[in-house]
Write a protein that holds these residues in place. Structure first.
Motif, PDB file in Angstrom:
ATOM      1  N   GLY A 168       0.808  -1.212   0.000  1.00  0.00           N
ATOM      2  CA  GLY A 168       0.000   0.000   0.000  1.00  0.00           C
ATOM      3  C   GLY A 168       0.839   1.260   0.000  1.00  0.00           C
ATOM      4  N   ILE A 169       1.847   1.292   0.871  1.00  0.00           N
ATOM      5  CA  ILE A 169       2.673   2.501   0.938  1.00  0.00           C
ATOM      6  C   ILE A 169       3.631   2.586  -0.245  1.00  0.00           C
ATOM      7  CG2 ILE A 169       2.470   2.743   3.437  1.00  0.00           C
ATOM      8  CD1 ILE A 169       5.236   1.526   3.707  1.00  0.00           C
ATOM      9  N   GLY A 170       3.720   1.510  -1.025  1.00  0.00           N
ATOM     10  CA  GLY A 170       4.504   1.543  -2.249  1.00  0.00           C
ATOM     11  C   GLY A 170       3.668   1.841  -3.474  1.00  0.00           C
ATOM     12  N   ALA A 221       1.892   8.206   2.370  1.00  0.00           N
ATOM     13  CA  ALA A 221       2.548   6.943   2.688  1.00  0.00           C
ATOM     14  C   ALA A 221       3.437   7.085   3.918  1.00  0.00           C
ATOM     15  CB  ALA A 221       3.371   6.463   1.494  1.00  0.00           C
ATOM     16  N   ILE A 222       4.190   8.156   3.977  1.00  0.00           N
ATOM     17  CA  ILE A 222       5.076   8.384   5.115  1.00  0.00           C
ATOM     18  C   ILE A 222       4.260   8.648   6.381  1.00  0.00           C
ATOM     19  CG2 ILE A 222       6.776  10.010   6.069  1.00  0.00           C
ATOM     20  CD1 ILE A 222       7.913  10.236   3.201  1.00  0.00           C
ATOM     21  N   ALA A 223       3.181   9.406   6.241  1.00  0.00           N
ATOM     22  CA  ALA A 223       2.307   9.652   7.394  1.00  0.00           C
ATOM     23  C   ALA A 223       1.682   8.352   7.890  1.00  0.00           C
ATOM     24  CB  ALA A 223       1.217  10.657   7.021  1.00  0.00           C
ATOM     25  N   THR A 224       1.360   7.445   6.970  1.00  0.00           N
ATOM     26  CA  THR A 224       0.783   6.151   7.347  1.00  0.00           C
ATOM     27  C   THR A 224       1.800   5.308   8.098  1.00  0.00           C
ATOM     28  OG1 THR A 224      -0.685   6.229   5.427  1.00  0.00           O
ATOM     29  CG2 THR A 224      -0.364   4.081   6.463  1.00  0.00           C
ATOM     30  N   LEU A 225       3.059   5.353   7.686  1.00  0.00           N
ATOM     31  CA  LEU A 225       4.112   4.642   8.414  1.00  0.00           C
ATOM     32  C   LEU A 225       4.198   5.136   9.862  1.00  0.00           C
ATOM     33  CD1 LEU A 225       6.790   4.580   5.599  1.00  0.00           C
ATOM     34  CD2 LEU A 225       6.153   2.575   6.946  1.00  0.00           C
ATOM     35  N   MET A 281      10.135   4.161   3.308  1.00  0.00           N
ATOM     36  CA  MET A 281      10.551   3.783   4.655  1.00  0.00           C
ATOM     37  C   MET A 281      11.838   4.495   5.048  1.00  0.00           C
ATOM     38  SD  MET A 281       9.605  -0.258   4.395  1.00  0.00           S
ATOM     39  CE  MET A 281      10.647  -0.714   5.762  1.00  0.00           C
ATOM     40  N   GLY A 282      12.774   4.568   4.114  1.00  0.00           N
ATOM     41  CA  GLY A 282      14.010   5.287   4.397  1.00  0.00           C
ATOM     42  C   GLY A 282      13.768   6.746   4.694  1.00  0.00           C
ATOM     43  N   LEU A 283      12.849   7.358   3.939  1.00  0.00           N
ATOM     44  CA  LEU A 283      12.518   8.761   4.178  1.00  0.00           C
ATOM     45  C   LEU A 283      11.792   8.946   5.512  1.00  0.00           C
ATOM     46  CD1 LEU A 283      11.305   9.740   0.597  1.00  0.00           C
ATOM     47  CD2 LEU A 283      13.326  10.650   1.762  1.00  0.00           C
ATOM     48  N   ALA A 284      10.911   7.999   5.837  1.00  0.00           N
ATOM     49  CA  ALA A 284      10.103   8.137   7.055  1.00  0.00           C
ATOM     50  C   ALA A 284      10.958   8.086   8.318  1.00  0.00           C
ATOM     51  CB  ALA A 284       9.041   7.049   7.099  1.00  0.00           C
ATOM     52  N   PHE A 285      11.922   7.172   8.346  1.00  0.00           N
ATOM     53  CA  PHE A 285      12.684   6.954   9.588  1.00  0.00           C
ATOM     54  C   PHE A 285      14.110   7.496   9.521  1.00  0.00           C
ATOM     55  CE2 PHE A 285       9.608   3.321   9.447  1.00  0.00           C
ATOM     56  CZ  PHE A 285       8.789   3.795  10.457  1.00  0.00           C
ATOM     57  N   ALA A 339      20.557  -3.832  -1.670  1.00  0.00           N
ATOM     58  CA  ALA A 339      19.813  -2.720  -2.255  1.00  0.00           C
ATOM     59  C   ALA A 339      18.648  -2.314  -1.358  1.00  0.00           C
ATOM     60  CB  ALA A 339      19.308  -3.110  -3.646  1.00  0.00           C
ATOM     61  N   SER A 340      17.986  -3.313  -0.765  1.00  0.00           N
ATOM     62  CA  SER A 340      16.875  -3.004   0.143  1.00  0.00           C
ATOM     63  C   SER A 340      17.376  -2.279   1.388  1.00  0.00           C
ATOM     64  CB  SER A 340      16.151  -4.295   0.543  1.00  0.00           C
ATOM     65  OG  SER A 340      15.465  -4.849  -0.564  1.00  0.00           O
ATOM     66  N   LEU A 341      18.485  -2.743   1.946  1.00  0.00           N
ATOM     67  CA  LEU A 341      19.042  -2.096   3.131  1.00  0.00           C
ATOM     68  C   LEU A 341      19.420  -0.646   2.830  1.00  0.00           C
ATOM     69  CD1 LEU A 341      21.305  -4.955   4.545  1.00  0.00           C
ATOM     70  CD2 LEU A 341      19.125  -4.166   5.480  1.00  0.00           C
ATOM     71  N   LYS A 342      19.988  -0.428   1.654  1.00  0.00           N
ATOM     72  CA  LYS A 342      20.371   0.938   1.280  1.00  0.00           C
ATOM     73  C   LYS A 342      19.143   1.826   1.157  1.00  0.00           C
ATOM     74  CE  LYS A 342      22.868   3.587  -2.236  1.00  0.00           C
ATOM     75  NZ  LYS A 342      23.641   3.514  -3.511  1.00  0.00           N
ATOM     76  N   ALA A 343      18.094   1.315   0.511  1.00  0.00           N
ATOM     77  CA  ALA A 343      16.881   2.121   0.332  1.00  0.00           C
ATOM     78  C   ALA A 343      16.220   2.425   1.671  1.00  0.00           C
ATOM     79  CB  ALA A 343      15.910   1.384  -0.587  1.00  0.00           C
ATOM     80  N   MET A 344      16.169   1.429   2.557  1.00  0.00           N
ATOM     81  CA  MET A 344      15.511   1.612   3.853  1.00  0.00           C
ATOM     82  C   MET A 344      16.414   2.294   4.876  1.00  0.00           C
ATOM     83  SD  MET A 344      13.264  -1.901   4.310  1.00  0.00           S
ATOM     84  CE  MET A 344      14.615  -3.062   4.053  1.00  0.00           C
ATOM     85  N   ARG A 345      17.692   2.442   4.530  1.00  0.00           N
ATOM     86  CA  ARG A 345      18.689   3.062   5.421  1.00  0.00           C
ATOM     87  C   ARG A 345      18.848   2.242   6.702  1.00  0.00           C
ATOM     88  NH1 ARG A 345      17.205   9.554   4.803  1.00  0.00           N
ATOM     89  NH2 ARG A 345      16.395   9.394   2.663  1.00  0.00           N
ATOM     90  N   LEU A 346      18.961   0.931   6.517  1.00  0.00           N
ATOM     91  CA  LEU A 346      19.124   0.010   7.628  1.00  0.00           C
ATOM     92  C   LEU A 346      20.418  -0.773   7.462  1.00  0.00           C
ATOM     93  CD1 LEU A 346      15.506  -1.520   7.787  1.00  0.00           C
ATOM     94  CD2 LEU A 346      16.435   0.304   9.238  1.00  0.00           C
ATOM     95  N   GLU A 347      20.916  -1.320   8.561  1.00  0.00           N
ATOM     96  CA  GLU A 347      22.111  -2.155   8.515  1.00  0.00           C
ATOM     97  C   GLU A 347      21.768  -3.634   8.462  1.00  0.00           C
ATOM     98  OE1 GLU A 347      24.628  -1.168  11.785  1.00  0.00           O
ATOM     99  OE2 GLU A 347      25.099   0.854  11.028  1.00  0.00           O
ATOM    100  N   ARG A 348      20.544  -3.984   8.850  1.00  0.00           N
ATOM    101  CA  ARG A 348      20.130  -5.384   8.883  1.00  0.00           C
ATOM    102  C   ARG A 348      18.606  -5.423   8.871  1.00  0.00           C
ATOM    103  NH1 ARG A 348      17.988  -5.407  13.596  1.00  0.00           N
ATOM    104  NH2 ARG A 348      17.330  -7.566  13.500  1.00  0.00           N
ATOM    105  N   VAL A 349      18.043  -6.595   8.562  1.00  0.00           N
ATOM    106  CA  VAL A 349      16.603  -6.800   8.692  1.00  0.00           C
ATOM    107  C   VAL A 349      16.371  -8.019   9.575  1.00  0.00           C
ATOM    108  CG1 VAL A 349      15.943  -5.729   6.505  1.00  0.00           C
ATOM    109  CG2 VAL A 349      16.465  -8.177   6.577  1.00  0.00           C
TER     110      VAL A 349
END
Length: 329
Positions: free
Chosen positions: A21-23, A34-38, A62-66, A100-110
């Motif tokens: 949905g947020i995508g 989408a960011i407000a929903t997150l 998600m990266g933008l939101a957090f 690539a997902s970690l980079k987009a979400m700005r995370l080090e791990r999932v």
């Protein structure tokens, strides 16, 4: 919000915010919404966010939101639909997708990394779309010899805490994967009152959604329920354009008695569908396909209102919608 144990991940919220949905793949929404929903999901007590690179702008949002600093209690998932390339490309492909997902979400791990391809026997022939078998499905030998070892390496490297499978493929092979060692830590299983995968079903054998969830639960896997409203078939109106011959359109037409029941109850079909899925056994957390705060609020209300009574569940089940259409029997 109530919680449940999602396999080795421990306690999680009964609702998970899905990335579709947020995508923007479940109808139109803006990036700001989408960011407000997150943020609203976190405020409502949701502790899991389920993403995938094929979910449009989901992971970027998600990266933008957090901004790389999500609340510490949040858990994140992502996926890779690796298909069936040459064996030597499986490990690098999974790693590249995760990076690539970690980079987009700005995370080090999932916390969870899912194989999003359909698992199938090496010689399996799909009833629909078999010409795309290697793109949409992962052959059993590749799953066992390449995918599982790659997942285990990613765990050892600290990039993921656990791995799982999306259990929407050939039911007999999904069950085979659950019984195999090493088994998945989590399974995403169809959880809707029609037991339908809709357009995702490309095989001829009967759908066994509840058996998959029960078997995975008994094996110690965490269960994430998906497609509670069956791609919009269990809502008042599908909010995106579908082909006239789409299985999702067929499910929407078949669900007319359900909408009539909801009208008698004075409740929105999407609310009833989510509350029904939350009442189903073996579902630890239900993944939402919401695209805005209004849809999110309805789902949060459905969770807060608790399980349906046995009588209410029987009335819904009495509609007979869980039976497959005649042409699929």
């Amino acid at each position: 919000m109530h919680t449940a144990t999602l396999g080795p991940l421990g306690d999680v919220s009964r609702l998970t915010l899905g990335g579709g949905g947020i995508g923007q793949i479940w109808g139109e929404t803006s990036r700001d919404e989408a960011i407000a929903t997150l943020h609203a999901a976190v405020e409502a007590g949701i502790t899991v966010i389920d993403s995938a690179p094929m979910y449009g702008a989901c992971e970027d949002n998600m990266g933008l939101a957090f901004e790389g600093r999500p609340p510490q209690h949040l858990k994140f998932t992502t996926k890779c639909a690796i298909g069936s390339p040459e064996a030597a490309k499986i490990g690098p492909g999974l790693t590249a997708s995760l990076d690539a997902s970690l980079k987009a979400m700005r995370l080090e791990r999932v916390d969870l990394f899912f194989l999003h391809s359909n698992i199938h026997a090496d010689d399996f022939v799909y009833a629909h779309g078999n010409d795309r078998r290697d793109q949409m499905g992962t052959a059993w030998s590749l799953y066992v010899n390449e995918v599982i070892p790659a997942f285990e390496r990613l765990k050892a490297q600290g990039k993921i805490d656990a791995w799982g499978i999306t259990g929407i493929g050939v039911p007999s092979d999904v069950l085979r994967a659950i019984g195999h060692t090493p088994r998945p830590d989590a399974v995403q299983a169809i959880a809707n009152l029609m037991d339908s995968a809709g357009a995702l079903r490309r095989y001829a054998e009967p759908e066994r959604a509840r058996e998959i969830a029960a078997t995975a639960k008994a094996a110690g896997c965490g269960i994430m329920g998906i497609r509670a409203v069956q791609a919009g078939a269990l809502t008042l109106a599908v909010d995106r354009e579908l082909r006239p011959n789409s299985p999702d359109n067929a499910d929407y037409a078949r669900a007319a008695p359900f909408r009539e029941l909801c009208a008698r109850w004075g409740q929105d079909p999407a609310y009833v569908a989510h509350r029904y899925a939350l009442t189903m056994p073996n579902i630890d957390t239900l993944v939402l396909g919401v695209k805005n705060r209004a849809e999110l609020a309805m789902c949060v209300a459905a969770e807060a209102d608790g399980p349906y009574s046995a009588g209410e569940m029987a009335e819904i089940d009495g509609l007979g919608l869980a039976c497959p259409p005649k042409h699929l029997r």
